[in-house]
Write a protein that holds these residues in place. Sequence first.
Motif, short mmCIF file in Angstrom:
data_model
loop_
_atom_site.label_atom_id
_atom_site.label_comp_id
_atom_site.label_asym_id
_atom_site.label_seq_id
_atom_site.Cartn_x
_atom_site.Cartn_y
_atom_site.Cartn_z
N VAL A 61 13.37 -15.60 0.32
CA VAL A 61 14.21 -14.44 0.07
C VAL A 61 15.59 -14.89 -0.40
N VAL A 62 16.01 -14.34 -1.52
CA VAL A 62 17.39 -14.46 -1.97
C VAL A 62 17.85 -13.05 -2.31
N ASN A 63 18.86 -12.57 -1.60
CA ASN A 63 19.26 -11.17 -1.74
C ASN A 63 20.77 -11.02 -1.87
N LEU A 64 21.18 -10.11 -2.74
CA LEU A 64 22.57 -9.72 -2.90
C LEU A 64 22.78 -8.35 -2.26
N SER A 65 23.99 -8.11 -1.76
CA SER A 65 24.30 -6.81 -1.17
C SER A 65 25.73 -6.42 -1.49
N ALA A 66 25.97 -5.12 -1.48
CA ALA A 66 27.31 -4.58 -1.66
C ALA A 66 27.47 -3.37 -0.76
N GLU A 67 28.61 -3.27 -0.11
CA GLU A 67 28.91 -2.13 0.76
C GLU A 67 30.28 -1.58 0.40
N TYR A 68 30.39 -0.25 0.34
CA TYR A 68 31.67 0.38 -0.03
C TYR A 68 32.00 1.47 0.98
N ASN A 69 33.25 1.47 1.45
CA ASN A 69 33.74 2.52 2.34
C ASN A 69 35.05 3.06 1.78
N LYS A 70 35.28 4.36 1.98
CA LYS A 70 36.50 4.98 1.46
C LYS A 70 36.91 6.13 2.38
N LEU A 71 38.15 6.10 2.84
CA LEU A 71 38.66 7.17 3.68
C LEU A 71 38.73 8.47 2.88
N LEU A 72 38.16 9.55 3.45
CA LEU A 72 38.19 10.87 2.82
C LEU A 72 39.17 11.82 3.48
N TYR A 73 39.26 11.73 4.83
CA TYR A 73 40.09 12.71 5.54
C TYR A 73 40.47 12.13 6.91
N ARG A 74 41.71 12.38 7.33
CA ARG A 74 42.13 11.98 8.67
C ARG A 74 43.10 13.00 9.23
N SER A 75 42.90 13.33 10.50
CA SER A 75 43.82 14.21 11.21
C SER A 75 43.86 13.76 12.66
N GLY A 76 44.97 13.16 13.06
CA GLY A 76 45.12 12.70 14.43
C GLY A 76 44.08 11.68 14.82
N ASP B 120 15.24 -4.28 -1.80
CA ASP B 120 15.89 -3.55 -2.88
C ASP B 120 16.04 -2.10 -2.46
N GLY B 121 17.26 -1.57 -2.56
CA GLY B 121 17.47 -0.18 -2.18
C GLY B 121 18.93 0.16 -2.10
N ALA B 122 19.21 1.40 -1.68
CA ALA B 122 20.58 1.87 -1.57
C ALA B 122 20.63 3.02 -0.57
N GLY B 123 21.84 3.29 -0.08
CA GLY B 123 22.02 4.38 0.86
C GLY B 123 23.43 4.91 0.82
N VAL B 124 23.61 6.17 1.25
CA VAL B 124 24.93 6.78 1.24
C VAL B 124 25.01 7.83 2.33
N GLY B 125 26.21 8.01 2.88
CA GLY B 125 26.43 9.01 3.90
C GLY B 125 27.85 8.92 4.44
N PRO B 126 28.25 9.86 5.28
CA PRO B 126 29.59 9.83 5.86
C PRO B 126 29.64 8.97 7.12
N MET B 127 30.83 8.54 7.48
CA MET B 127 31.08 7.91 8.78
C MET B 127 32.20 8.70 9.45
N LEU B 128 31.95 9.21 10.65
CA LEU B 128 32.92 9.99 11.39
C LEU B 128 33.40 9.19 12.60
N ARG B 129 34.71 9.14 12.81
CA ARG B 129 35.29 8.44 13.97
C ARG B 129 36.13 9.41 14.79
N LEU B 130 36.07 9.25 16.10
CA LEU B 130 36.85 10.08 17.01
C LEU B 130 37.40 9.20 18.11
N GLY B 131 38.72 9.17 18.26
CA GLY B 131 39.32 8.37 19.31
C GLY B 131 40.59 7.68 18.84
N THR B 132 40.83 6.49 19.35
CA THR B 132 41.97 5.67 18.96
C THR B 132 41.47 4.55 18.06
N PHE B 133 41.94 4.51 16.83
CA PHE B 133 41.42 3.54 15.88
C PHE B 133 42.50 3.07 14.93
#
Length: 320
Positions: A159-174, A191-204
């Motif tokens: 197996v020889v595999n390449l990967s890429a991951e991208y994250n981007k802040l969309l919204y923040r309030s407190g 081989d494949g791809a995926g997409v979705g949101p990431m939600l965080r709640l707390g102190t970060f």
Amino acid sequence: MTKFLTALLLLLTSYTLTQAQTHSHEMGFQSDNDGYLAQGSDRYYTNGIFVNYRHALTVNAKSKLANKVLGLEIGQKMYNPQSGSVPSALYIDRPFAGYLYAGATLNFLYKNESNLKLGLQAGVIGPASYTKQIQEFIHRTFGFYPPTGWEYQIRNNAVVNLSAEYNKLLYRSGAFDVSLSAYGNAGTGFDGAGVGPMLRLGTFNKLFNSAATQSSSIKNGSAYASTAKHELFFYYKPQYNYVGYDATVQGNIFGNSDDTGNTPQITGALNHLMFSNQLGGDYTYDRLTIDFSVIFHTKDVKTMVDAHQWGSIALLYHFN
């Protein structure tokens, strides 16, 4: 005297927190196992163990980068059917397979709270991954049932595999924010791809210096060290996934051959569209990061009798 001791304590505390914000090295391990969910299951993606090291690299203060992290990892993943012991090949609803690899990543984290992480993995799927032996050792050590059926496992393929991951802040309030999270894989194993949101709640912290983006390490002296003295947050990542090829299910991408002359490997047919949910929590303070999450994944093979889920625990140590 009391005022002097109080001032000294405050100074030492301030110094300690400052140092905690600028650890440039990180080392730790991650363990995945369906047994962590205490459901008595031992199926599909049943075990994974990973050791990693990350080092924050120097960035030009005038560039768009706030942080840049080099990562190194070795890992092993284990897959079996609805049980690690099957009475016959008729019960193999997901192929036996093991994956052993070494990899490297370079994580570019920008001041606008986006990041691009590029990766390369090289390894082997098949008997050369020694996954059968590891499962037998675990079951023997902890008094579990003896595994059977590994003679049908996916045969050796590189197996020889390449990967890429991208994250981007969309919204923040407190204490709440939402980011876009996407990835892509290409190579001889996955081989494949995926997409979705990431939600965080707390102190970060911001995404260029957070456990959420595997960037708790930051170069000493950076103007973009942690804004929070610690991180304690919960996160939720629902994700749509498209899988074009998976060698742990389909075998060698260049064609399967019965190279052992013994029992033939048993492969499977992919469900190309899948949905996953990940719920977890992160705690980071000073030299330590602890992460625990549970992952629920729809069937990735058409013949699977059930969806699968597992738990993941990671422990990381930061140092200079």
